[in-house]
Write a protein that holds these residues in place. Sequence first.
Motif, PDB file in Angstrom:
ATOM      1  N   ASP A 128      -8.542  14.994 -34.974  1.00 22.95           N
ATOM      2  CA  ASP A 128      -7.965  16.240 -35.469  1.00 22.95           C
ATOM      3  C   ASP A 128      -7.251  16.935 -34.309  1.00 22.95           C
ATOM      4  O   ASP A 128      -6.044  17.096 -34.324  1.00 22.95           O
ATOM      5  CB  ASP A 128      -9.055  17.151 -36.044  1.00 22.95           C
ATOM      6  CG  ASP A 128      -9.804  16.473 -37.179  1.00 22.95           C
ATOM      7  OD1 ASP A 128      -9.169  15.685 -37.910  1.00 22.95           O
ATOM      8  OD2 ASP A 128     -11.014  16.708 -37.316  1.00 22.95           O
ATOM      9  N   LEU A 129      -8.053  17.297 -33.298  1.00 22.90           N
ATOM     10  CA  LEU A 129      -7.500  17.845 -32.064  1.00 22.90           C
ATOM     11  C   LEU A 129      -7.932  16.916 -30.942  1.00 22.90           C
ATOM     12  O   LEU A 129      -9.054  16.419 -30.944  1.00 22.90           O
ATOM     13  CB  LEU A 129      -8.051  19.256 -31.791  1.00 22.90           C
ATOM     14  CG  LEU A 129      -7.949  20.285 -32.919  1.00 22.90           C
ATOM     15  CD1 LEU A 129      -8.626  21.585 -32.500  1.00 22.90           C
ATOM     16  CD2 LEU A 129      -6.494  20.550 -33.264  1.00 22.90           C
ATOM     17  N   ALA A 130      -7.053  16.662 -29.971  1.00 20.33           N
ATOM     18  CA  ALA A 130      -7.432  15.787 -28.866  1.00 20.33           C
ATOM     19  C   ALA A 130      -6.672  16.184 -27.618  1.00 20.33           C
ATOM     20  O   ALA A 130      -5.525  16.635 -27.696  1.00 20.33           O
ATOM     21  CB  ALA A 130      -7.146  14.328 -29.211  1.00 20.33           C
ATOM     22  N   LEU A 131      -7.321  16.003 -26.475  1.00 19.33           N
ATOM     23  CA  LEU A 131      -6.651  16.304 -25.209  1.00 19.33           C
ATOM     24  C   LEU A 131      -5.925  15.074 -24.689  1.00 19.33           C
ATOM     25  O   LEU A 131      -6.441  13.963 -24.738  1.00 19.33           O
ATOM     26  CB  LEU A 131      -7.671  16.784 -24.169  1.00 19.33           C
ATOM     27  CG  LEU A 131      -8.112  18.242 -24.333  1.00 19.33           C
ATOM     28  CD1 LEU A 131      -9.265  18.560 -23.414  1.00 19.33           C
ATOM     29  CD2 LEU A 131      -6.950  19.195 -24.064  1.00 19.33           C
ATOM     30  N   SER A 132      -4.724  15.296 -24.208  1.00 24.05           N
ATOM     31  CA  SER A 132      -3.922  14.199 -23.697  1.00 24.05           C
ATOM     32  C   SER A 132      -3.032  14.768 -22.595  1.00 24.05           C
ATOM     33  O   SER A 132      -3.130  15.945 -22.257  1.00 24.05           O
ATOM     34  CB  SER A 132      -3.098  13.610 -24.838  1.00 24.05           C
ATOM     35  OG  SER A 132      -2.159  12.689 -24.338  1.00 24.05           O
ATOM     36  N   GLY A 133      -2.186  13.942 -22.052  1.00 23.52           N
ATOM     37  CA  GLY A 133      -1.284  14.427 -21.019  1.00 23.52           C
ATOM     38  C   GLY A 133      -0.395  13.301 -20.547  1.00 23.52           C
ATOM     39  O   GLY A 133      -0.739  12.128 -20.709  1.00 23.52           O
ATOM     40  N   TRP A 134       0.747  13.627 -19.985  1.00 25.21           N
ATOM     41  CA  TRP A 134       1.680  12.612 -19.502  1.00 25.21           C
ATOM     42  C   TRP A 134       2.295  13.022 -18.181  1.00 25.21           C
ATOM     43  O   TRP A 134       2.517  14.199 -17.935  1.00 25.21           O
ATOM     44  CB  TRP A 134       2.796  12.364 -20.519  1.00 25.21           C
ATOM     45  CG  TRP A 134       2.315  11.568 -21.672  1.00 25.21           C
ATOM     46  CD1 TRP A 134       1.813  12.055 -22.837  1.00 25.21           C
ATOM     47  CD2 TRP A 134       2.247  10.147 -21.746  1.00 25.21           C
ATOM     48  NE1 TRP A 134       1.423  11.009 -23.640  1.00 25.21           N
ATOM     49  CE2 TRP A 134       1.690   9.827 -23.003  1.00 25.21           C
ATOM     50  CE3 TRP A 134       2.593   9.106 -20.879  1.00 25.21           C
ATOM     51  CZ2 TRP A 134       1.473   8.514 -23.415  1.00 25.21           C
ATOM     52  CZ3 TRP A 134       2.384   7.797 -21.290  1.00 25.21           C
ATOM     53  CH2 TRP A 134       1.829   7.516 -22.543  1.00 25.21           C
TER      54      TRP A 134
END
Lengths: 342, 609
Positions: B439-445
């Motif tokens: 549903d909600l998730a932490l990510s990054g690039w």
Amino acid sequence: MTEAVSTATGAELPDPDERRGGTGTLRFLAGKIGAGLVSLLLVVVLGFLLFRMIPGDPVTTMTRDRPTSPQQLAELRARLGVDKPMLQQFFDYFGGLLRGDLGTSYIYNRPVAAMIGERVWPTVLLVGTATVLAVVLGLWLGVRAAWKRGSAFDKVQTGVALTLWSVPQFWLGLMLLIATQGLFPSRGMTSPDTPPGFFTEALDVAHHLTLPCLTLLAVIYAQYMLVMRSSLLEEMNADYLTTARAKGLRDDLVRRRHAVPNALLPTVTLVFLQFGLVVSGTVTVEAVFSWPGLGLLTFEALRGPDLPLLQGVFLILAGSVVVMNLFAEVLYRVLDPRVRAS
Amino acid sequence: MRAVRSTWRRRAAALGATALVAAAPVLAIGPAQAQQPTVLRVALVQSIDHLNPFTASFASTAMIGRISWEFLTLPSAEDNLPTPGLAETWTPSPDGLTWTFKIREAKWSDGTPLTAKDAAFTFNRMMSDPAAREANGTFVEQFQTVTATDDRTLTVTLKKPQASMTALDVPIVPEHIWSGVTDMASPETDTVAKVGVGSGPFTITEYQTNQLVRMKANPNYWRGAPKVDELQFVKFDNADAAVNALKNGEVDLINRLTSTQFDALNGQPGITTNKAVGRRYDELLINPGAQNFDRQPIGDGHPALKDVRVRKAIARAIDPATIIDKVLGGYGEAPGGIVPPMFKTYHYAPGPAEKYTFDLAAANAALDQAGYPKGPDGIRVAPDGRKLEFRFTGHATRDYDQRVVKYVAGWLGEIGIKITEVLVSDNEVDESTSAGNYDLALSGWGTNPDPDYILAKQTCSVLPATAGSTSSNAFFCDAEYDRLYALQAAEPDIAKRAEYAKQAQARYYDQVPSVVLDYKSALEAYRSDKFSELTRQPVSGGALMEQSGYWSFYGAVPAGEDAAAAGDSGGLPTVAWIAIGAGAVILVVLIGVVVSRRGKSAGSADDKE
């Protein structure tokens, strides 16, 4: 590894009184070696399954945070062979093992056997040095503490040993590093600026070895000390010691010539049993000091996760425990006539 | 008695020998030789995977490759805009499908002339060999042909226009060394025999696997030789040990510091810290209704999140300022578009009208209005009767995730949304997000100076063809965004292209498939008592390591006359040797005393037996 076993067979005590000696010992050895091989086989299967049960896809992990197209991912999967069915992967792996091929590392593209080969010696150097020192220190302190049971010396030594034994290695290593204020190098086994020459290079390695060795020593000597202490305490009430004292022998002679040799048995066995475990126990120490050994390789493989490398390291570490166990059992039989007779 | 005396003699001899060995280092190490080369020692806290520039994928090794092999063009230190490398000039055809590069007169480090044929070889090898595409394959995906019409002219024809032609992050390798390589994945491609010939400011002269990379200044470098003689990249598996090594002067430069480590190094004598604008963004993915390439729904995201009004309310209930202040220790920048402000040409900063200002009351009102009333337990209910209860997926191993989830759960609780923490291993996060099971998730690039890649990750074309094989970052698929993306990708004029890129980011921002939370600062430190200058990229507020070039290393200036003395610090200071020697002597004496006492007490007994 097999060499270690063969010297163990060679280390049979020539005992003229032992009539069934030859065949009994052989049968005993064959049984033990057989059991060792079965354990190793289990390690291979378990290792394979275990590392594949880790959730996630190695290819996704490897390519995280870098530009890749789906086509590239497929190419990578094919190159690593992770697109094949699990059973076929296992047979490929097992077939390779029988040929002495541990596979190729995902991340470094190098044969795992070669990577392990170049990392074995630094670990042997570190663990070997620390073990020898730990045995000497541990036994010496253990004997002293037991002999003066209940004295201030005994209490202090036991307290220190228990403390060091329970302190996390990681923390201890880091504290040593910070406390020595740059007197010793923070990483690795050699410094890139050492002038060439045997003497300078040996000195450089010794200089790098100091802190990791001290850290490992602090943690493992305690065990030897405590075991030595308790087994000597058990011997101290034995009748033969009373006899020895009654003969008017000096106290330290009674200790050195009579009590200690008998109390050594469990300790020596423990040293060998521990030796296998210590190798895997170096993971944290090597990671603190970036010491280029097997422990660090395990650490690097786990970060990947680099499956072939993990499997290879796992096999070597578990293998060393199995072999050392075997060694300890054989040695115990050689050292203790009571075991042999039974 | 004779026995006792001989024992003593033996002991004395042993004692003397040991003392001599212990003192030897003090005697052996003479004064430092004159004219030490200046060495810049760099601590790497990331593994070294490959030196082979075709397969070196880690940030650490990409950095080493950028120093060793020159590019056609590269982002400048001043403003990250393309500047000449091996190419003196570059000209696109009017339709943008043919690019002509004029290659400068230069030499490889082994003295062989460097020509357009080397560049053609490099690109053609990547186009024909999958293993050679591992590190930088995305740059040649649209290449049709690459030819060297003569020694100074390189012509590239494209299948479709590609904006990143002026920022090809591909090291050009010498054909006379690499043409003999049949297997790009073989271990020999990481050896000095292969990687030791380069065209950059420094070339690789030694490699100890995952331990050390030594580079020496390249006298043939076309810009002129650098001011530092040698670079050493030493690997640390423990960041705290690396920080300690910087304090002790064992290394001169370190990056990837935590805010705690950075604060500890701040104000230390001889050390300068560098808080650089980051090239990464952290984001909160909000599952917009994951689907595959054929537009079939996949995964198990909460249906209410398909409603853009809910996503906007969530964005308004998150306060990036608090996250930057409390979680990042202040070392981060406030969010906008998915291209970080470090690349200011392409960075999108929302205006006051578009910006999601932190306002819980407004977020609550918006949800009331959208038809998600609060139930008796305070949790909102969707029109379909489902409660607004969302899973929050994050990395269990990361301090950042552990703390952000608490803040976000608190804020969303205030607007009637219940959060369940799902903190799991990195692999599990990857697995569930790429399958749409979140549903909600932490990510990054991390992003490159050229925005094409990160913008492309948000288009419909990268939706997964098969389950779990997605290049899509947030399952965003929006016709308007795709239109703007295509316009920027085909636009050779930088100013116009930047405009399209910003509009595309604005559209993304408005549709909220994810909320950018912050741009983490890159935290670095170096020994300014040994190096008076290291070039940042960009010059104002940029990073020293992991640049899109080699500026910091090429521009490194040793500090004054002390530099020669500093070059010796890799070994042991004499003081240390004396201390070790003295310590050893004391130890030996102590052991001697103990042994002799034992000898005394046991002496008579020895005689007896």
